[in-house]
Motif scaffolding. Structure first.
Motif, PDB file in Angstrom:
ATOM      1  N   THR A  47      -3.515   8.271  55.874  1.00 47.43           N
ATOM      2  CA  THR A  47      -3.538   7.538  54.805  1.00 47.43           C
ATOM      3  C   THR A  47      -2.741   7.839  53.838  1.00 47.43           C
ATOM      4  O   THR A  47      -3.397   8.802  52.908  1.00 47.43           O
ATOM      5  CB  THR A  47      -4.952   7.092  54.195  1.00 47.43           C
ATOM      6  N   PRO A  48      -1.455   7.573  53.399  1.00 42.53           N
ATOM      7  CA  PRO A  48      -0.552   8.390  52.373  1.00 42.53           C
ATOM      8  C   PRO A  48      -1.350   7.820  50.978  1.00 42.53           C
ATOM      9  O   PRO A  48      -2.003   7.151  51.053  1.00 42.53           O
ATOM     10  CB  PRO A  48       0.563   7.446  52.733  1.00 42.53           C
ATOM     11  N   GLY A  49      -0.772   8.868  50.216  1.00 38.24           N
ATOM     12  CA  GLY A  49      -1.132   8.906  48.751  1.00 38.24           C
ATOM     13  C   GLY A  49      -1.064   7.483  48.209  1.00 38.24           C
ATOM     14  O   GLY A  49      -1.936   7.054  47.502  1.00 38.24           O
ATOM     15  N   LEU A  50      -0.031   6.872  48.456  1.00 39.32           N
ATOM     16  CA  LEU A  50       0.464   5.774  47.526  1.00 39.32           C
ATOM     17  C   LEU A  50      -0.805   4.487  48.317  1.00 39.32           C
ATOM     18  O   LEU A  50      -1.255   3.641  47.497  1.00 39.32           O
ATOM     19  CB  LEU A  50       1.688   5.049  48.031  1.00 39.32           C
ATOM     20  N   VAL A  51      -1.097   4.600  49.279  1.00 33.03           N
ATOM     21  CA  VAL A  51      -2.061   3.805  50.042  1.00 33.03           C
ATOM     22  C   VAL A  51      -3.508   3.954  49.593  1.00 33.03           C
ATOM     23  O   VAL A  51      -4.160   3.051  49.075  1.00 33.03           O
ATOM     24  CB  VAL A  51      -2.228   3.849  51.537  1.00 33.03           C
ATOM     25  N   ILE A  52      -3.812   5.283  49.272  1.00 28.15           N
ATOM     26  CA  ILE A  52      -5.021   5.529  48.687  1.00 28.15           C
ATOM     27  C   ILE A  52      -4.935   5.072  47.234  1.00 28.15           C
ATOM     28  O   ILE A  52      -5.913   4.587  46.465  1.00 28.15           O
ATOM     29  CB  ILE A  52      -5.552   6.846  48.674  1.00 28.15           C
ATOM     30  N   SER A  53      -3.889   5.483  46.566  1.00 34.79           N
ATOM     31  CA  SER A  53      -3.612   4.978  45.087  1.00 34.79           C
ATOM     32  C   SER A  53      -3.984   3.401  44.933  1.00 34.79           C
ATOM     33  O   SER A  53      -4.607   2.947  43.954  1.00 34.79           O
ATOM     34  CB  SER A  53      -2.315   5.388  44.598  1.00 34.79           C
TER      35      SER A  53
END
Length: 531
Positions: A374-380
């Motif tokens: 889950t890439p950082g942009l998805v989490i953000s």
């Protein structure tokens, strides 16, 4: 002793809760749980295809050129070789926009190469914006990293095999085919998969060099949908689609990648090329020179471009110092969170491994490395959707950014500390048990002293990755809260190239200085200990 392993379980639960909460927000906002709707939209289908296309080309170029570069570095000993390998290591933690600025300073429309061609009334035969620039940037960042990984595989060949090859009078080709290629072939699936994932989830590079809708990846489409169009449903659906693809890719990579075979011989400290000739020397020298030509000029241009007339103006600007202070704060907190969480998880997993519960240990470490799926942009994106239900999401931007950055650095901490912590436990567990040393006393007396170097390395990687990250701050950043990478991106977007050069130089000096400072501190500690 039984209470200590529970620390890692608690941290893993917190990490899983954090990710699941973001995922739940995405599910609530998504117009449909059928992410295949993305494939039915022509634009999103193009974005998906381009993401795979650019990642595949970047991987083939990076790993394809890394093979002869690693082989040449393995066979040759020359003055500056160790410095060159250290230079290769800096590209992994170098802030992406610093490398992008260096490439623009050389290959951009007003860069060094364009200025030289202008003397001959010629123009650049290509544009750095679009696919060309994305591939060039990915090659700049990933070729040195892939070369180092392949070089490590070659250096694991026992010295006895080199002596046997020399005794048999093997040619270069036969030695490569029967001795060196099997090592490289074992490592290649892992290296190819890792480089592909890094390129597939690349955000800052594509945002800076994408060049329009024609060269947009899934992560950039998520950012555009939420930040510019405020289309929360499209952003949520694309985030789920991105996570699904990353999960499938990670599973495929783990199936393909196999661990290196364990050898009993000692590693060769010095490689002797048997049946050497001028042709082989020129071949190796050419690849080393080309790799140096790719990596060194952009970094030199960052330094030269940063020393311009805007230097004192930028250094006296309050916005610059606020961005620098925000970057240092976020990086420091994120690295402390990442290292603390990584140590807590590994205390539990190594206790399980010592009890031969390897499957449980692998599962717990997998939770810690969930950010790879889950890439950082998805989490953000998920957190942005979740927070806006109860409060103003931008009011909590500072805490979200540093926590997401810490989570993004956690897999690197786990990879750096897993083996050293396990080896220390195997070496000292019976001694500690006989002396009654446990808990905090064991951590202070044994662990921190023995693990000083890997802990410092893990902290440095976490600090630099957090300081150079753009994915979380791009979504939550504002005029009141922005880090140096966001400030640099805004300067590049407004074509303030001289001011951007000063900020790029600052980020480069911070990155190199941090590594040098930590290495010097450790070296000084070792000298004191020896005295």
């Amino acid at each position: 002793m039984n209470a200590i392993p529970k620390i890692g379980i608690g941290v893993a639960i917190l990490v899983a809760t954090f990710v699941i909460s973001a995922l739940a927000a995405l599910l609530l906002q998504a117009p449909s749980l059928n992410v295949m709707h993305v494939w039915q939209d022509p634009y999103y289908r193009h974005v998906t295809q381009f993401s795979f296309y650019q990642a595949s080309l970047s991987m083939l170029l990076s790993v394809g050129f890394a093979l002869p570069v690693a082989h040449a570095l393995y066979r040759r000993r020359f003055c500056g070789r160790a410095l060159l390998i250290k230079l290769f290591a800096t590209t992994l933690v170098l802030p992406v926009l610093v490398g992008v600025f260096g490439l623009l300073a050389i290959y951009g429309n007003s860069g060094l190469l364009a200025s030289l061609l202008a003397w001959f009334d010629s123009k650049l035969p290509f544009s750095i914006y679009g696919l060309n620039g994305i591939l060039l940037a990915h090659l700049f960042f990933n070729l040195p990293y892939a070369s180092r990984l392949l070089l490590q595989a070659l250096e694991s060949i026992p010295a006895e095999q080199h002596k046997l090859c020399a005794h048999l009078g093997m040619s270069h080709w036969h030695k490569f085919r029967w001795v060196e290629w099997p090592r490289l072939r074992q490592q290649l699936p892992h290296v190819c998969g890792l480089v592909f994932m890094l390129c597939f989830t690349s955000f800052a590079t594509v945002m800076a060099l994408g060049g329009g809708p024609k060269s947009t990846t899934i992560e950039l489409a998520i950012y555009q949908a939420i930040k510019f169009d405020f289309d929360l449903q499209a952003g949520a659906l694309l985030a789920l689609w991105q996570m699904l693809l990353c999960g499938l890719l990670s599973l495929s990579i783990s199936r393909l990648a196999k661990p290196l075979a364990i050898t009993t011989g000692r590693q060769a400290s010095d490689y002797v090329v048997s049946r050497d000739n001028r042709k082989a020397q020129c071949w190796d020298g050419a690849w080393i020179f080309l790799a140096l030509l790719l990596v060194l000029p952009p970094l030199v241009m960052v330094i030269l471009s940063g020393l311009n007339s805007q230097l004192f103006h930028v250094l006296s600007d309050e916005q610059f110092w606020r961005a620098l202070w925000a970057s240092l704060q976020v990086a420091l907190l994120a690295s402390v969170v990442a290292v603390s969480a990584g140590v807590a998880i590994l205390i539990t997993t190594r206790a399980w491994r010592l009890q031969q519960h390897n499957r449980k240990a692998d599962q717990l470490e997998l939770i810690g490395a969930i950010i790879l799926v889950t890439p950082g942009l998805v989490i953000s994106t998920g957190l942005f959707l979740l927070l806006r239900i109860w409060t103003d999401a931008f009011s909590l931007a500072y805490w979200v950014v540093f926590f997401v950055n810490g989570l993004m650095a956690l897999p690197y901490v786990l990879k750096t500390l897993a083996q050293p912590m396990l080896h220390i436990a195997q070496q000292y567990q019976w001694l500690c048990a006989s002396l009654g040393i446990k808990g905090w006393q064991r951590l202070q007396v044994i662990e921190l002293r023995a693990l000083r170097k890997p802990l410092a390395h893990a902290f440095a990687i976490s600090f630099l990755l957090s300081m150079g990250d753009l994915s979380a701050i791009a979504l939550f950043g504002s005029q009141e809260f922005r880090t140096l990478p966001l400030y640099l991106f805004q300067l590049l977007g407004s074509y303030q190239m001289q001011a951007a050069a000063v900020v790029s130089l600052t980020l480069l000096l911070l990155s190199v200085g941090c590594f040098a400072l930590i290495e010097r501190l450790f070296h000084s500690h070792s000298k004191v200990k020896q005295c």
